[in-house]
Design an enzyme around this catalytic site. Structure first.
Site, PDB file in Angstrom:
ATOM      1  N   MET A  27       0.363  -1.184  -0.226  1.00 21.60           N
ATOM      2  CA  MET A  27       0.335  -0.050   0.046  1.00 21.60           C
ATOM      3  C   MET A  27       1.050   1.401  -0.098  1.00 21.60           C
ATOM      4  O   MET A  27       0.182   2.731   0.360  1.00 21.60           O
ATOM      5  CB  MET A  27      -0.773   0.140   0.892  1.00 21.60           C
ATOM      6  CG  MET A  27      -2.110  -1.476   1.664  1.00 21.60           C
ATOM      7  SD  MET A  27      -3.403  -0.957   2.432  1.00 21.60           S
ATOM      8  CE  MET A  27      -2.801  -0.749   3.584  1.00 21.60           C
ATOM      9  N   HIS A  34       9.184  -3.093   3.469  1.00 18.86           N
ATOM     10  CA  HIS A  34       9.048  -3.482   1.894  1.00 18.86           C
ATOM     11  C   HIS A  34      10.127  -3.821   1.162  1.00 18.86           C
ATOM     12  O   HIS A  34      10.321  -5.149   0.389  1.00 18.86           O
ATOM     13  CB  HIS A  34       8.367  -2.454   1.507  1.00 18.86           C
ATOM     14  CG  HIS A  34       6.947  -1.614   1.932  1.00 18.86           C
ATOM     15  ND1 HIS A  34       6.851  -0.958   2.987  1.00 18.86           N
ATOM     16  CD2 HIS A  34       6.074  -2.647   1.994  1.00 18.86           C
ATOM     17  CE1 HIS A  34       5.788  -0.853   3.381  1.00 18.86           C
ATOM     18  NE2 HIS A  34       4.821  -1.784   2.841  1.00 18.86           N
ATOM     19  N   GLY A 144       4.728 -10.778   4.808  1.00 21.66           N
ATOM     20  CA  GLY A 144       5.473  -9.954   5.648  1.00 21.66           C
ATOM     21  C   GLY A 144       5.295 -10.623   6.883  1.00 21.66           C
ATOM     22  O   GLY A 144       4.075 -10.748   6.921  1.00 21.66           O
TER      23      GLY A 144
HETATM   24  P1  AMP Z   1       1.286  -2.788   3.723  1.00 23.55           P
HETATM   25  O1  AMP Z   1       2.646  -1.864   2.607  1.00 23.55           O
HETATM   26  O2  AMP Z   1       1.590  -1.958   5.278  1.00 23.55           O
HETATM   27  O3  AMP Z   1       0.392  -3.017   2.869  1.00 23.55           O
HETATM   28  O4  AMP Z   1       2.581  -4.183   3.487  1.00 23.55           O
HETATM   29  C1  AMP Z   1       2.706  -4.936   2.283  1.00 23.55           C
HETATM   30  C2  AMP Z   1       3.746  -5.712   3.266  1.00 23.55           C
HETATM   31  O5  AMP Z   1       4.532  -5.340   3.567  1.00 23.55           O
HETATM   32  C3  AMP Z   1       2.605  -6.611   3.426  1.00 23.55           C
HETATM   33  O6  AMP Z   1       3.113  -8.385   3.105  1.00 23.55           O
HETATM   34  C4  AMP Z   1       3.227  -6.265   5.000  1.00 23.55           C
HETATM   35  O7  AMP Z   1       3.128  -7.297   6.139  1.00 23.55           O
HETATM   36  C5  AMP Z   1       4.461  -6.307   4.317  1.00 23.55           C
HETATM   37  N1  AMP Z   1       5.509  -5.702   5.304  1.00 23.55           N
HETATM   38  C6  AMP Z   1       4.730  -4.543   6.429  1.00 23.55           C
HETATM   39  N2  AMP Z   1       5.835  -3.915   7.222  1.00 23.55           N
HETATM   40  C7  AMP Z   1       7.133  -4.735   7.505  1.00 23.55           C
HETATM   41  C8  AMP Z   1       8.002  -5.652   7.987  1.00 23.55           C
HETATM   42  N3  AMP Z   1       8.232  -4.221   9.046  1.00 23.55           N
HETATM   43  N4  AMP Z   1       8.462  -6.478   7.802  1.00 23.55           N
HETATM   44  C9  AMP Z   1       7.881  -7.510   7.096  1.00 23.55           C
HETATM   45  N5  AMP Z   1       7.068  -6.870   6.096  1.00 23.55           N
HETATM   46  C10 AMP Z   1       6.172  -6.018   6.068  1.00 23.55           C
END
Ligand code: AMP
Length: 278
Positions: A27, A34, A144
């Site tokens: 997102m 990421h 993640g």
């Molecule tokens: P988001 O943009 O928050 O929807 O996250 C996109 C992807 O990045 C999802 O698969 C999350 O689980 C992963 N993600 C977000 N924060 C972390 C983190 N601190 N470590 C590893 N993966 C992450």
């Protein structure tokens, strides 16, 4: 690196792309968590695709959606740095086509924890990820472990809907004080930011008790609550010690389990988890 906006442009870009394809759905407001997913995709894949889409359907609070941080220019630069080949950054109407009227609803594993705290959240997640999986047709997609229940929901969805994309979970990336990186951390005040590592401290305390042989799940939950209670800025929503496969709350930790929690710091809601296994 190509930046594409429409389904048709994406199809065009993927047409000649060498396989295997890796997909990293995001997102935006990209951070080192990421980046780690993109690095893994790049190693595994001949073509890496990242999507940047703030999915309105997975927000159960309108204000959370409106305030979600956005900075597409910097996100695109980060994707380029991490060797992404194709960025898919669609407007809402390219994801949810005119008259869109379908929901993907995963059952039991989507109900507790985040599912209970955020009604409709996982329907929104499963629906958008099903669309992305179908549009990209990747061999693998990277998520993640920070959002452990999300990984389980998406695995279930892909299996049940016969989508052949393999779901790969990657370790949580943390700040040096233990706070899991999250796009939402930007909303924390300095005081809240200083308080937020209590989440990881609580999980580590539970994990240590478990490693020392404690198998009563309630004792581990109590341990987490007691660490959290020392931080007045943490407004705890739940603490959980649940079966690592079903996410049903456990009495005894006699199988792989997941310790997880959610708390608000001011208006910012954060989650974190730690596996109790291996
Ligand atoms: P988001 O943009 O928050 O929807 O996250 C996109 C992807 O990045 C999802 O698969 C999350 O689980 C992963 N993600 C977000 N924060 C972390 C983190 N601190 N470590 C590893 N993966 C992450």
């Amino acid at each position: 690196m190509q930046v594409v906006r429409t389904r048709a442009e994406l199809r065009g870009a993927l047409g000649e792309a060498p396989r295997p394809i890796g997909l990293v759905p995001t997102m935006g407001w990209l951070h080192a968590g990421h980046r780690a997913l993109m690095q893994r995709s790049r190693v595994d894949s001949s073509t890496s695709v990242a999507s940047i889409f703030v999915n309105p359907r997975q927000f159960n609070e309108a204000s959370d959606f409106e305030q979600y941080p956005r900075n597409e220019q910097s996100d695109i630069a980060i994707c380029a740095e991490e060797g992404v080949d194709i960025v898919f950054a669609p407007p809402v109407e390219e994801v949810y086509v005119d008259g869109f009227d379908t929901k993907v609803m995963v059952g039991a594993v989507a109900r507790p924890l985040e599912g209970a705290a955020r009604p409709g959240h996982f329907e929104g997640v499963a629906t958008v990820v099903a669309i992305l999986f179908n549009l990209v047709g990747a061999e693998r997609a990277y998520f993640g472990q920070k959002d452990a229940q999300q990984v389980m929901v998406i695995r279930r969805m892909a299996l049940d809907l016969a989508i052949p994309t393999e779901v790969i979970a990657c370790p949580t990336v943390r700040e040096s004080d233990g706070l899991a990186l999250s796009s939402r951390n930007v909303h924390l005040s300095p005081e809240e930011r200083a308080a937020a590592p209590v989440l990881h401290r609580a999980l580590v305390a539970a994990r240590e008790r478990w490693a020392a042989g404690e198998r009563a799940a309630e004792a581990l939950r109590r341990e987490m609550r007691s660490v959290l209670a020392d931080e007045p800025l943490a407004d705890v929503e739940y603490v959980s010690v649940a079966d690592g496969e079903t996410l049903a709350e456990l009495e005894r930790v006699d199988r792989p389990a997941l310790a997880s929690l959610a708390a608000r710091f001011g208006s910012t809601r954060l989650i974190d988890n730690e596996p109790l296994a291996g």
